[in-house]
Design a protein around this motif. Structure first.
Motif, PDB file in Angstrom:
ATOM      1  N   GLU A 163       0.828  -1.214   0.000  1.00  0.00           N
ATOM      2  CA  GLU A 163       0.000   0.000   0.000  1.00  0.00           C
ATOM      3  C   GLU A 163       0.860   1.261   0.000  1.00  0.00           C
ATOM      4  OE1 GLU A 163      -4.230  -1.442   1.721  1.00  0.00           O
ATOM      5  OE2 GLU A 163      -2.859  -0.565   3.184  1.00  0.00           O
ATOM      6  N   GLN A 164       1.976   1.208   0.731  1.00  0.00           N
ATOM      7  CA  GLN A 164       2.882   2.355   0.723  1.00  0.00           C
ATOM      8  C   GLN A 164       3.386   2.624  -0.695  1.00  0.00           C
ATOM      9  OE1 GLN A 164       4.770   4.542   3.532  1.00  0.00           O
ATOM     10  NE2 GLN A 164       4.290   5.397   1.535  1.00  0.00           N
ATOM     11  N   ARG A 165       3.689   1.560  -1.411  1.00  0.00           N
ATOM     12  CA  ARG A 165       4.187   1.728  -2.779  1.00  0.00           C
ATOM     13  C   ARG A 165       3.105   2.282  -3.691  1.00  0.00           C
ATOM     14  NH1 ARG A 165       8.604  -2.992  -3.895  1.00  0.00           N
ATOM     15  NH2 ARG A 165       8.894  -1.675  -5.712  1.00  0.00           N
ATOM     16  N   LEU A 167       0.713   4.200  -2.693  1.00  0.00           N
ATOM     17  CA  LEU A 167       0.537   5.596  -2.292  1.00  0.00           C
ATOM     18  C   LEU A 167       1.588   6.498  -2.920  1.00  0.00           C
ATOM     19  CD1 LEU A 167      -0.381   5.241   1.476  1.00  0.00           C
ATOM     20  CD2 LEU A 167      -1.828   6.136  -0.355  1.00  0.00           C
ATOM     21  N   LEU A 168       2.733   5.929  -3.233  1.00  0.00           N
ATOM     22  CA  LEU A 168       3.788   6.743  -3.841  1.00  0.00           C
ATOM     23  C   LEU A 168       3.630   6.792  -5.360  1.00  0.00           C
ATOM     24  CD1 LEU A 168       6.741   5.612  -1.611  1.00  0.00           C
ATOM     25  CD2 LEU A 168       5.800   7.913  -1.771  1.00  0.00           C
ATOM     26  N   GLY A 169       2.519   6.243  -5.857  1.00  0.00           N
ATOM     27  CA  GLY A 169       2.252   6.350  -7.284  1.00  0.00           C
ATOM     28  C   GLY A 169       2.797   5.211  -8.117  1.00  0.00           C
ATOM     29  N   GLU A 170       3.106   4.088  -7.475  1.00  0.00           N
ATOM     30  CA  GLU A 170       3.500   2.925  -8.267  1.00  0.00           C
ATOM     31  C   GLU A 170       2.238   2.216  -8.752  1.00  0.00           C
ATOM     32  OE1 GLU A 170       6.239   0.221  -6.451  1.00  0.00           O
ATOM     33  OE2 GLU A 170       7.803   1.742  -6.234  1.00  0.00           O
ATOM     34  N   SER A 171       2.363   1.521  -9.876  1.00  0.00           N
ATOM     35  CA  SER A 171       1.224   0.743 -10.355  1.00  0.00           C
ATOM     36  C   SER A 171       1.123  -0.524  -9.512  1.00  0.00           C
ATOM     37  CB  SER A 171       1.418   0.373 -11.815  1.00  0.00           C
ATOM     38  OG  SER A 171       2.499  -0.518 -11.931  1.00  0.00           O
TER      39      SER A 171
END
Lengths: 265, 198
Positions: A163-165, A167-171
């Motif tokens: 989820e953190q990833r 949130l940072l805009g990763e697909s």
């Protein structure tokens, strides 16, 4: 070179060994007694049943019978592949994914092998098709089972990272890529190990069987080499297919991680 | 810069909520635990399924790809997560001025995550989020686990970013003194209703 036939008395002697194991488990309080007895009885019934079925099919090699047996094998394997998962998708998706992946990978590779490599006549000749398909499905099933279990477990444990990833805009694909890759590796390791130790640590079952049946070891080895390659190929394809379907299912159309789709088995 | 508007937003058993945050405005939300504050931020970041309308300058969130949306609407969770070995690997691109602004030596990019303090991690997590240049910042108790010195550093960085980028901020916080320092508006989320208290 003929084969020494086993009498009922010979089988009873083997059964006596299992009874010794049962007595030991009772004495050691391993709580395995019931499972051993049930499994041993299952072995006898299942193998006798398949023996009679194969006997009948070999006597009258019809395509429809081969397909019918293959379908049963496929359904049972799809169920078994997901039966011992800690987490599974709600709504029967696990079964569908493993069915679909087993169908494509196992049937695809087996049909290729029968037609292009072995060149059996007819290509579905049950003597070749059924044992081959059995080995391929069994192996692919194990791979899919290990990989799926690894995927769902790791996603469950590392959902905060995923989820953190996101949130940072990763697909979704990027966010789960490492876990996806590791899960594929876990599933492929048994096949790769089997190839690595074949003939040194283990004498593969099929080869042993052929040798016991009086076939020259060189012929048996040639078959075994082919088998190792197709088993690894089929399980790799099956694993990759099952995992990409499952990874997709973990996310929705807005690329949100949907842990609510996973339930305890 | 952009204006964030939420209308009839509901998720799970919570909502509907309405809220508007202007550019360069900091809205603080407080309320009892379990009231749905974190879930509200997650819904706005489109991390959980939700119904209702969330829009940036009038443009509905489903008109953005989820990736675009989460880059524009940046959520900082209370605890940061790290998955690579070193700090730098978590940043897509690095400008050393970012680190110096936050009181870090640029060499920190090469340091192992395991060797960092909670305060350092949280500041770096903010920095990591800001590299996306989000127009909206959603801060979920961003300084709850930090000492006063680190809290001040975080607040200074956030207010500098707010001014520079004219960012709209929703900040979930319990700290009354902090709320007095940072809030332009203060809402309470309680019994499933969002009411302005100052």
């Amino acid at each position: 070179m003929g084969i020494i036939e086993l009498s009922l008395k010979d089988l009873m002697s083997a059964a006596a060994l299992i009874i010794v194991v049962v007595i030991i488990t009772i004495w050691q309080q391993l709580k395995l007694t019931k499972s051993i007895i049930i499994s041993a009885i299952r072995t006898v019934i299942q193998l006798l049943a398949i023996g009679f079925i194969l006997h009948a099919i070999f006597a009258q090699p019809k395509f429809i019978w081969v397909i019918a047996l293959a379908t049963v094998m496929l359904l049972v394997a799809s169920h078994e592949a997901v039966a011992r998962q800690k987490k599974r998708f709600s709504g029967g998706w696990n079964f569908s994914f493993s069915l679909f992946s087993l169908l494509f990978a196992s049937f695809g590779i087996t049909i290729f092998t029968l037609n292009i490599i072995i060149g059996a006549h007819p290509w579905y000749a049950p003597q070749y098709a059924i044992p081959l398909l059995g080995m391929v499905i069994g192996n692919t099933m194990t791979g899919i089972s290990l990989s799926l279990n690894q995927l769902t477990q790791t996603v469950w444990q590392q959902h905060r990272i995923i989820e953190q990833r996101l949130l940072l805009g990763e697909s979704a694909k990027q966010a789960i890529a490492d876990i996806h890759r590791d899960s594929i590796r876990i599933g492929m390791i048994p096949s790769i190990n089997a190839m690595a130790v074949a003939g040194i640590v283990s004498l593969p079952g099929m080869m042993t069987g052929q040798i016991l049946a009086g076939i020259s070891p060189i012929e048996a080895v040639k078959y075994q080499i082919m088998i190792m390659f197709i088993l690894t190929t089929a399980s790799s394809f099956g694993i990759m297919l099952a995992l990409s379907l499952s990874s997709k299912r973990l996310f929705d159309e807005r690329q949100r991680l949907r842990l609510d789709r996973l339930i305890n088995n | 810069m952009a204006k964030l508007s939420i209308s009839k937003l509901s998720f799970l058993q919570f909502g509907p909520f309405d809220l508007t945050v202007q550019p360069n405005e900091c809205v603080v939300i407080s309320g009892p635990s379990g009231a749905g504050k974190s879930l509200l931020l997650r819904a706005i970041a489109d991390l959980d399924p939700q119904q209702g309308i969330i829009s940036l300058d009038g443009k509905n969130n489903f008109l953005f790809s989820p990736i675009e949306w989460r880059k524009k609407v940046g959520l900082l969770p209370a605890e940061s997560e790290w998955w690579y070995e070193t700090v730098g690997e978590h940043f897509r691109h690095i400008e050393s001025t970012w680190f110096t602004q936050l009181g870090f030596d640029p060499a920190i990019a090469k340091r192992a995550i395991n060797g960092l303090s909670t305060g350092e991690r949280q500041r770096l997590a903010l920095l990591r989020l800001l590299t996306n240049k989000p127009a909206i910042l959603l801060l979920d108790e961003a300084t709850a686990n930090l000492d006063s010195e680190n809290t001040q550093r975080m607040e200074a960085l956030i207010s500098a970013y707010k001014q520079q980028q004219q960012a709209a901020i929703i900040w979930v916080s319990h700290d009354i003194q902090q709320i007095a320092r940072i809030a332009d508006k203060h809402f309470m989320l309680r019994n499933n209703s969002l009411t302005q208290v100052s």
